[in-house]
Scaffold this active site. Structure first.
Site, PDB file in Angstrom:
ATOM      1  N   ALA A  66       5.682  40.998  32.511  1.00  0.00           N
ATOM      2  CA  ALA A  66       5.801  41.524  33.765  1.00  0.00           C
ATOM      3  C   ALA A  66       6.222  42.975  33.588  1.00  0.00           C
ATOM      4  O   ALA A  66       6.723  43.403  32.464  1.00  0.00           O
ATOM      5  CB  ALA A  66       6.739  40.991  34.813  1.00  0.00           C
ATOM      6  N   GLY A 110       6.469  36.980  31.372  1.00  0.00           N
ATOM      7  CA  GLY A 110       5.348  36.718  32.315  1.00  0.00           C
ATOM      8  C   GLY A 110       3.922  36.339  31.619  1.00  0.00           C
ATOM      9  O   GLY A 110       3.380  35.473  32.259  1.00  0.00           O
ATOM     10  N   GLU A 113       3.962  32.744  30.491  1.00  0.00           N
ATOM     11  CA  GLU A 113       4.263  31.975  31.684  1.00  0.00           C
ATOM     12  C   GLU A 113       2.811  31.890  32.368  1.00  0.00           C
ATOM     13  O   GLU A 113       2.773  30.925  32.712  1.00  0.00           O
ATOM     14  CB  GLU A 113       5.441  32.559  32.785  1.00  0.00           C
ATOM     15  CG  GLU A 113       6.791  32.301  32.374  1.00  0.00           C
ATOM     16  CD  GLU A 113       7.812  33.051  33.149  1.00  0.00           C
ATOM     17  OE1 GLU A 113       7.567  34.446  33.276  1.00  0.00           O
ATOM     18  OE2 GLU A 113       8.941  32.706  33.342  1.00  0.00           O
ATOM     19  N   GLU A 133      13.007  37.741  28.023  1.00  0.00           N
ATOM     20  CA  GLU A 133      13.670  38.224  29.207  1.00  0.00           C
ATOM     21  C   GLU A 133      15.282  38.591  29.088  1.00  0.00           C
ATOM     22  O   GLU A 133      15.752  39.535  29.462  1.00  0.00           O
ATOM     23  CB  GLU A 133      13.407  37.459  30.479  1.00  0.00           C
ATOM     24  CG  GLU A 133      12.090  37.539  30.772  1.00  0.00           C
ATOM     25  CD  GLU A 133      11.178  36.323  30.359  1.00  0.00           C
ATOM     26  OE1 GLU A 133      11.506  35.791  29.316  1.00  0.00           O
ATOM     27  OE2 GLU A 133      10.178  36.212  30.952  1.00  0.00           O
TER      28      GLU A 133
HETATM   29  N1  CO8 Z   1       5.942  46.222  30.837  1.00  0.00           N
HETATM   30  C1  CO8 Z   1       5.608  47.566  30.931  1.00  0.00           C
HETATM   31  N2  CO8 Z   1       5.158  47.994  29.738  1.00  0.00           N
HETATM   32  C2  CO8 Z   1       4.994  47.504  28.526  1.00  0.00           C
HETATM   33  C3  CO8 Z   1       5.555  46.177  28.542  1.00  0.00           C
HETATM   34  C4  CO8 Z   1       5.990  45.620  29.587  1.00  0.00           C
HETATM   35  N3  CO8 Z   1       6.301  44.278  29.674  1.00  0.00           N
HETATM   36  N4  CO8 Z   1       5.278  45.624  27.291  1.00  0.00           N
HETATM   37  C5  CO8 Z   1       4.832  46.936  26.378  1.00  0.00           C
HETATM   38  N5  CO8 Z   1       4.792  47.926  27.426  1.00  0.00           N
HETATM   39  C6  CO8 Z   1       4.189  49.338  26.862  1.00  0.00           C
HETATM   40  C7  CO8 Z   1       5.166  50.100  26.296  1.00  0.00           C
HETATM   41  O1  CO8 Z   1       6.146  50.604  27.053  1.00  0.00           O
HETATM   42  C8  CO8 Z   1       4.288  50.906  25.538  1.00  0.00           C
HETATM   43  O2  CO8 Z   1       3.908  52.041  26.534  1.00  0.00           O
HETATM   44  P1  CO8 Z   1       4.223  53.652  26.094  1.00  0.00           P
HETATM   45  O3  CO8 Z   1       2.903  53.683  24.911  1.00  0.00           O
HETATM   46  O4  CO8 Z   1       3.754  54.415  27.267  1.00  0.00           O
HETATM   47  O5  CO8 Z   1       5.464  53.943  25.488  1.00  0.00           O
HETATM   48  C9  CO8 Z   1       3.100  50.218  25.310  1.00  0.00           C
HETATM   49  O6  CO8 Z   1       3.064  49.149  25.989  1.00  0.00           O
HETATM   50  C10 CO8 Z   1       2.854  49.964  23.919  1.00  0.00           C
HETATM   51  O7  CO8 Z   1       4.111  49.183  23.537  1.00  0.00           O
HETATM   52  P2  CO8 Z   1       5.046  49.327  22.117  1.00  0.00           P
HETATM   53  O8  CO8 Z   1       4.991  50.669  21.888  1.00  0.00           O
HETATM   54  O9  CO8 Z   1       6.439  48.897  22.369  1.00  0.00           O
HETATM   55  O10 CO8 Z   1       4.235  48.299  21.313  1.00  0.00           O
HETATM   56  P3  CO8 Z   1       4.909  47.528  20.073  1.00  0.00           P
HETATM   57  O11 CO8 Z   1       3.418  47.010  19.404  1.00  0.00           O
HETATM   58  O12 CO8 Z   1       5.615  48.527  19.078  1.00  0.00           O
HETATM   59  O13 CO8 Z   1       5.625  46.329  20.608  1.00  0.00           O
HETATM   60  C11 CO8 Z   1       5.878  44.273  21.895  1.00  0.00           C
HETATM   61  C12 CO8 Z   1       5.038  45.382  21.444  1.00  0.00           C
HETATM   62  C13 CO8 Z   1       6.777  43.896  21.109  1.00  0.00           C
HETATM   63  C14 CO8 Z   1       5.086  43.535  22.819  1.00  0.00           C
HETATM   64  C15 CO8 Z   1       6.888  45.406  22.804  1.00  0.00           C
HETATM   65  O14 CO8 Z   1       6.025  46.450  23.787  1.00  0.00           O
HETATM   66  C16 CO8 Z   1       7.905  44.727  23.744  1.00  0.00           C
HETATM   67  O15 CO8 Z   1       8.672  44.142  23.510  1.00  0.00           O
HETATM   68  N6  CO8 Z   1       7.430  44.811  25.060  1.00  0.00           N
HETATM   69  C17 CO8 Z   1       8.183  44.076  26.271  1.00  0.00           C
HETATM   70  C18 CO8 Z   1       8.027  42.508  26.243  1.00  0.00           C
HETATM   71  C19 CO8 Z   1       9.087  41.888  27.177  1.00  0.00           C
HETATM   72  O16 CO8 Z   1      10.324  42.284  27.183  1.00  0.00           O
HETATM   73  N7  CO8 Z   1       8.413  41.164  27.984  1.00  0.00           N
HETATM   74  C20 CO8 Z   1       9.073  40.490  29.174  1.00  0.00           C
HETATM   75  C21 CO8 Z   1       9.294  41.278  30.399  1.00  0.00           C
HETATM   76  S1  CO8 Z   1      10.173  40.703  31.668  1.00  0.00           S
HETATM   77  C22 CO8 Z   1       9.069  39.518  32.289  1.00  0.00           C
HETATM   78  O17 CO8 Z   1       7.988  39.307  32.007  1.00  0.00           O
HETATM   79  C23 CO8 Z   1       9.615  38.814  33.459  1.00  0.00           C
HETATM   80  C24 CO8 Z   1       8.459  37.809  34.070  1.00  0.00           C
HETATM   81  C25 CO8 Z   1       9.170  37.344  35.453  1.00  0.00           C
HETATM   82  C26 CO8 Z   1       7.865  37.165  36.116  1.00  0.00           C
HETATM   83  C27 CO8 Z   1       8.187  36.722  37.553  1.00  0.00           C
HETATM   84  C28 CO8 Z   1       7.006  36.360  38.383  1.00  0.00           C
HETATM   85  C29 CO8 Z   1       7.282  35.339  39.261  1.00  0.00           C
END
Ligand code: CO8
Length: 259
Positions: A66, A110, A113, A133
């Protein structure tokens, strides 16, 4: 409907394909994207020509979760009271035709999921699944603590939810989270092959099979078996059952009419 955050296409006029398309955010799932995904899947579900759907992302990310930026300042009143985030996540569960997740790269939070809400997952060999998360001070909110243990068992699900570690494609296949692992450059070819195979069968039967397998996760064994029995019996009222069995007996290819 014009879509901005997904790309929608069809293959052979039979397979509906939705590609999540927020590449700069690694397909982070926000309200607008989930609205578009739901609308596209519902439109395919209502189209008689479509027999199967595929949800996919980019090579680098199926979806990295998400949208954390969008959620960062939400209060409890926003999340619970106004139903931000969760309002439109379950649409995919109302889809009656089969939906395959073709997962390449990150399927986190998400994203994992969403893949689990599809009927089965075909993974590229670079896929990584996780429920990270906990690192954000929250827990999964779209079934990660419920569907993951059903798929991989308690121990691995706890490990992933509590340590935030990612599972690679090979481990995900061994654990039963994904049905097949293929080379990344063969992901769409293999998934389309599976989807086109499904399209050859009676839509009524494929919907019934989907409904019955899903019932296994909602009921006890006796109730589930009885549910299956009733659907099995009901299919004898279809022209497609007559066609399928007549074709077998007469050694010819069946031609199902979804009737
Ligand atoms: N949300 C927003 N932006 C994101 C997300 C995200 N989940 N993941 C990555 N991005 C963005 C980064 O901020 C970055 O943006 P920018 O270039 O502007 O800084 C861009 O994508 C590229 O990301 P990275 O530079 O971090 O890329 P890497 O290759 O270094 O890393 C990762 C990739 C490992 C995927 C890393 O981006 C990461 O850890 N992302 C977050 C993953 C995460 O925590 N996901 C869980 C989110 S919470 C959730 O999903 C709850 C769901 C609940 C659903 C409920 C509905 C019913």
């Amino acid at each position: 409907m014009a879509y901005e955050l997904i790309e929608v296409s069809t293959e052979a006029g039979k397979v509906g394909i939705v590609r999540l398309n927020r590449p700069k955010q690694l397909n982070a799932l926000n309200e607008a994207l989930m609205d578009e995904l739901g609308a596209a899947l519902k439109a395919f579900d209502a189209d008689e020509a479509i027999g199967c759907m595929i949800v996919t992302g980019s090579e680098k990310a199926f979806a990295a979760g998400a949208d954390i930026g969008a959620m960062a300042q939400y209060s409890f009143a926003d999340a619970y009271g106004r139903d931000y985030i969760t309002r439109n996540w379950e649409t995919i569960r109302s889809i009656r035709k089969p939906v395959i997740a073709a997962v390449s790269g990150f399927a986190l939070g998400g994203g994992c999921e969403l893949a689990m809400m599809c009927d089965f997952i075909i993974a590229a060999d670079n896929a990584k699944f996780g429920q990270p998360e906990i690192k954000l001070g929250i827990i999964p909110g779209a079934g990660g603590t419920q569907r993951l243990p059903r798929a991989v068992g308690k121990s691995k699900a706890m490990d992933m939810a509590l340590t935030a570690r990612m599972m690679d494609a090979q481990e995900a296949e061994r654990a039963g989270l994904v049905s097949r692992v293929v080379a990344v450059d063969k992901l769409m070819e293999e998934t389309l092959g599976a989807a086109l195979t499904i399209c050859e069968f009676s839509q009524i039967a494929t919907m019934a099979a989907k409904e019955s397998v899903n019932r296994a996760f909602e009921s006890g064994l006796s109730d589930g078996v009885m549910f299956e029995r009733r659907l099995f019996h009901a299919l004898f009222a279809t022209a497609d059952q007559k066609e399928g069995m007549d074709a077998f007996v007469n050694k010819r290819k069946p031609s199902f009419k979804n009737r």
